[in-house]
Scaffold this active site. Structure first.
Site, PDB file in Angstrom:
ATOM      1  N   HIS A 163       0.832  -1.210   0.000  1.00 27.85           N
ATOM      2  CA  HIS A 163       0.000   0.000   0.000  1.00 27.85           C
ATOM      3  C   HIS A 163       0.867   1.261   0.000  1.00 27.85           C
ATOM      4  O   HIS A 163       0.564   2.228  -0.713  1.00 27.85           O
ATOM      5  CB  HIS A 163      -0.913   0.009   1.225  1.00 27.85           C
ATOM      6  CG  HIS A 163      -1.776  -1.209   1.331  1.00 27.85           C
ATOM      7  ND1 HIS A 163      -2.828  -1.453   0.476  1.00 27.85           N
ATOM      8  CD2 HIS A 163      -1.736  -2.276   2.180  1.00 27.85           C
ATOM      9  CE1 HIS A 163      -3.408  -2.595   0.802  1.00 27.85           C
ATOM     10  NE2 HIS A 163      -2.757  -3.117   1.839  1.00 27.85           N
ATOM     11  N   ASN A 196      14.415  15.987  10.733  1.00 31.27           N
ATOM     12  CA  ASN A 196      15.814  15.792  10.364  1.00 31.27           C
ATOM     13  C   ASN A 196      16.575  15.392  11.626  1.00 31.27           C
ATOM     14  O   ASN A 196      17.065  16.245  12.371  1.00 31.27           O
ATOM     15  CB  ASN A 196      16.385  17.078   9.763  1.00 31.27           C
ATOM     16  CG  ASN A 196      17.781  16.898   9.191  1.00 31.27           C
ATOM     17  OD1 ASN A 196      18.468  15.923   9.506  1.00 31.27           O
ATOM     18  ND2 ASN A 196      18.223  17.832   8.366  1.00 31.27           N
ATOM     19  N   HIS A 222      19.088  17.514  14.116  1.00 33.44           N
ATOM     20  CA  HIS A 222      18.511  17.655  15.450  1.00 33.44           C
ATOM     21  C   HIS A 222      19.452  17.121  16.520  1.00 33.44           C
ATOM     22  O   HIS A 222      19.589  17.726  17.588  1.00 33.44           O
ATOM     23  CB  HIS A 222      17.168  16.924  15.528  1.00 33.44           C
ATOM     24  CG  HIS A 222      16.626  16.826  16.921  1.00 33.44           C
ATOM     25  ND1 HIS A 222      16.862  15.727  17.735  1.00 33.44           N
ATOM     26  CD2 HIS A 222      15.885  17.675  17.655  1.00 33.44           C
ATOM     27  CE1 HIS A 222      16.287  15.928  18.910  1.00 33.44           C
ATOM     28  NE2 HIS A 222      15.684  17.087  18.881  1.00 33.44           N
ATOM     29  N   TYR A 238      21.443  22.658  22.790  1.00 34.45           N
ATOM     30  CA  TYR A 238      20.488  22.627  23.900  1.00 34.45           C
ATOM     31  C   TYR A 238      21.108  22.041  25.167  1.00 34.45           C
ATOM     32  O   TYR A 238      21.050  22.641  26.251  1.00 34.45           O
ATOM     33  CB  TYR A 238      19.276  21.809  23.474  1.00 34.45           C
ATOM     34  CG  TYR A 238      18.223  21.644  24.550  1.00 34.45           C
ATOM     35  CD1 TYR A 238      17.337  22.672  24.833  1.00 34.45           C
ATOM     36  CD2 TYR A 238      18.112  20.454  25.261  1.00 34.45           C
ATOM     37  CE1 TYR A 238      16.361  22.525  25.817  1.00 34.45           C
ATOM     38  CE2 TYR A 238      17.152  20.300  26.239  1.00 34.45           C
ATOM     39  CZ  TYR A 238      16.280  21.337  26.505  1.00 34.45           C
ATOM     40  OH  TYR A 238      15.337  21.185  27.482  1.00 34.45           O
ATOM     41  N   SER A 292      19.289  27.904  14.521  1.00 32.62           N
ATOM     42  CA  SER A 292      18.839  27.140  13.357  1.00 32.62           C
ATOM     43  C   SER A 292      18.219  28.050  12.306  1.00 32.62           C
ATOM     44  O   SER A 292      18.471  27.897  11.100  1.00 32.62           O
ATOM     45  CB  SER A 292      17.839  26.072  13.797  1.00 32.62           C
ATOM     46  OG  SER A 292      17.409  25.302  12.699  1.00 32.62           O
ATOM     47  N   HIS A 305      19.661  28.592   8.496  1.00 33.24           N
ATOM     48  CA  HIS A 305      18.784  28.351   7.337  1.00 33.24           C
ATOM     49  C   HIS A 305      18.706  29.590   6.446  1.00 33.24           C
ATOM     50  O   HIS A 305      18.787  29.488   5.207  1.00 33.24           O
ATOM     51  CB  HIS A 305      17.388  27.952   7.807  1.00 33.24           C
ATOM     52  CG  HIS A 305      17.259  26.505   8.158  1.00 33.24           C
ATOM     53  ND1 HIS A 305      17.679  25.993   9.367  1.00 33.24           N
ATOM     54  CD2 HIS A 305      16.747  25.448   7.471  1.00 33.24           C
ATOM     55  CE1 HIS A 305      17.433  24.692   9.402  1.00 33.24           C
ATOM     56  NE2 HIS A 305      16.869  24.336   8.271  1.00 33.24           N
TER      57      HIS A 305
END
Length: 530
Positions: free
Chosen positions: A117, A401, A405, A413, A436, A440
């Site tokens: 499927h 991602n 991350h 972090y 980030s 970008h």
């Protein structure tokens, strides 16, 4: 017996019939109640089943994590302790201190494509690609009387590949040799040098200065000085970012081990091998380890199919631009700016926008990374998770991602929380979002050749708001619909505004190189009607 009284037999039959009706009615109502009770019990059992499965899955994950941690302890020499004693169950703070654990696992789409499927959806996208080809052939035949597919836009976008190649070689050789030699130089002197802090600061500052010049300014100079076309620009800039992240991870992971492991007298400090660092520069991860789980052999058939899918995605993107974007946004078809034309342009851009999103995901996060993973026999293929099922933007950002991350989590972090003694979690998350968003926007600005902070605004403003409002507490399928609607609209806005700015930069070039000329979008003032 009077004439008004019914016969005794008839009366008896009526009483029996009445009792039978009451009994059947009572049995029917009892069956309905019982059926409703069974349905409620079934729902309750399903809820209990889900809770039990979640608990079992959590326990299995803990067992596997513990087994993997214990299996790598003999090689790393790191043992989890609490107050100097062996920990029986890791606390939350200990889990924060643990690094990423690599294990052999396949990519999610590779597993899903085993289901017929899901494979049918993949076939549907191939059919759409064929329709794009037929549409382009039909339009070219009607307009110009020929049946030849021309990829002039594709050749233009990937122009000047020779310049790209030598620029990449310079960045690669520098990233391979300079950080490694700096680490060996610093590590060989650290334990015997009397001024350890001065040695560390001096080496770090010198390395940072060289990094700024070679991996910071050099790629920007190459892109601007040689006026590279868009795709070639993106290759140089994205490789610049990748080398910076890789070299930082190498230094960040090895320096604490060198500091902790004091060599014995007469022994030299132990350093990572150059071959392990070279392997890391090509393997599809941004977290350095001296060794990774490896497959036993290379599946060359898988390599060929994956390479074919990458080329297919490249042509897919070309056809989307040629058939859905260029005819709408080129200056010959632009209408005077108004709210109506802007709204129509945004909604027209939703289809190509979401197709670009899916193409970038499939081409890079699945095909490209799996191609290098297969060639290098890299076994951990969890480059993404089921982000399409997310009911919160917090989960979407974690699963879209995983490669990037992980880098942001461990070196952004988690290190922020370590420096702040595990305080200001919201500030740590916000700082990661801002970094980030800036990266970008930097990649897009350098790739397109103009500054138009659409991505930064959507990422740093709406992305932060959605991350804190649509958090993991949102589990209803309604929030999955909301997430997809936001993705559709956001991609439409980006494609619309960036396409308009691209043609505005061509139609209304800058007259001077002042700061405000560089940062002011040309599409705000460009008049296509003159």
């Amino acid at each position: 017996m009077t004439t008004a009284d019914p016969p005794k037999g008839l009366l008896h039959r009526n009483v029996k019939a009445h009792k039978s009706d009451e009994l059947s009615h009572h049995v029917g109502s009892h069956d309905d109640v019982q059926e409703e009770y069974l349905q409620q019990w079934h729902k309750h059992a399903q809820k209990v089943k889900l809770k039990v499965l979640e608990q079992v899955q959590d326990q299995l994950n803990d067992i596997l994590d513990k087994a993997l941690t214990e299996s790598v302890q003999p090689f790393t020499g790191i043992h989890p302790t609490v107050n100097g004693k062996m920990a029986t169950k890791p606390s939350r703070s200990q889990k924060m201190d643990d690094g990423k654990v690599f294990m052999a696992r396949a990519s999610l789409l590779d597993e899903l494509f085993e289901i017929s499927h899901i494979r049918t959806i993949y076939h549907m996208f191939i059919a759409v690609l064929l329709i794009f080809c037929l549409s382009t052939l039909a339009v070219d035949f009607i307009d110009q009387g020929r049946l030849v597919l021309e990829f002039d836009l594709l050749f233009y976008a990937f122009g000047k590949l020779g310049t790209v190649t030598w620029a990449w070689i310079v960045m690669f050789v520098y990233t391979l040799l300079v950080p490694y030699c700096a680490l060996v130089f610093w590590g060989s002197l650290y334990h015997s040098f009397p001024y350890k802090l001065g040695l560390s600061l001096g080496t770090g500052l010198i390395l940072s200065a060289i990094q700024t010049y070679v991996l910071g300014l050099f790629p920007i100079y190459v892109v601007i000085e040689n006026q590279l076309p868009p795709a070639s620009r993106f290759i140089v800039i994205l490789e610049q970012i990748r080398f910076l992240m890789k070299s930082y991870s190498f230094i960040r992971e090895t320096v604490p081990l060198i500091i902790k492991n004091t060599p014995k007298e007469g022994e030299s400090p132990r350093f990572p091998t150059l071959s392990s660092y070279l392997y890391f520069l090509f393997c599809p991860t941004l977290i350095y380890r001296e060794s990774y789980p490896r497959n036993t052999h290379i599946r060359w058939n898988y390599v060929g199919v994956t390479l074919g899918m990458i080329l297919g995605c490249l042509f897919y993107g070309y056809f989307i631009l040629v058939r859905l974007c260029v005819p709408v946004f080129r200056p010959e078809t632009n209408q005077p700016f108004s709210k109506r034309t802007m709204v129509l342009a945004v909604f027209h851009s939703i289809l190509p926008g979401i197709m670009f999103l899916l193409l970038c995901f499939f081409a890079f996060l699945h095909c490209w990374l799996n191609l290098f993973g297969e060639l290098l026999r890299f076994a951990d293929r969890m480059f993404y998770k089921d982000w399409w099922n997310s009911t919160s933007f917090a989960n979407y950002y974690r699963t879209w991602n995983v490669v990037v991350h992980d880098w942001l989590y461990y070196y952004g972090y988690r290190d922020f929380l370590w420096l702040s003694k595990r305080k200001f979690r919201a500030a740590a998350m916000l700082s990661v979002f801002i970094v980030s968003a800036v990266v970008h926007e930097y990649a897009l600005a350098m790739g397109f050749g103009f500054f138009y902070p659409v991505m930064f605004f959507l990422f740093a403003v709406f992305g932060v708001v959605f991350n804190f409002t649509m958090n993991d507490k949102r589990q209803s399928p309604v929030f999955n619909v909301i997430m997809w609607a936001c993705l559709f609209l956001g991609q439409g806005v980006q494609v619309c505004l960036y396409c308009q700015e691209w043609y505005a930069q061509i139609h209304c070039p800058r007259t001077e190189n002042s700061f405000w000329e560089l940062v002011t979008p040309r599409s705000w003032t460009c008049n296509y009607q003159r």
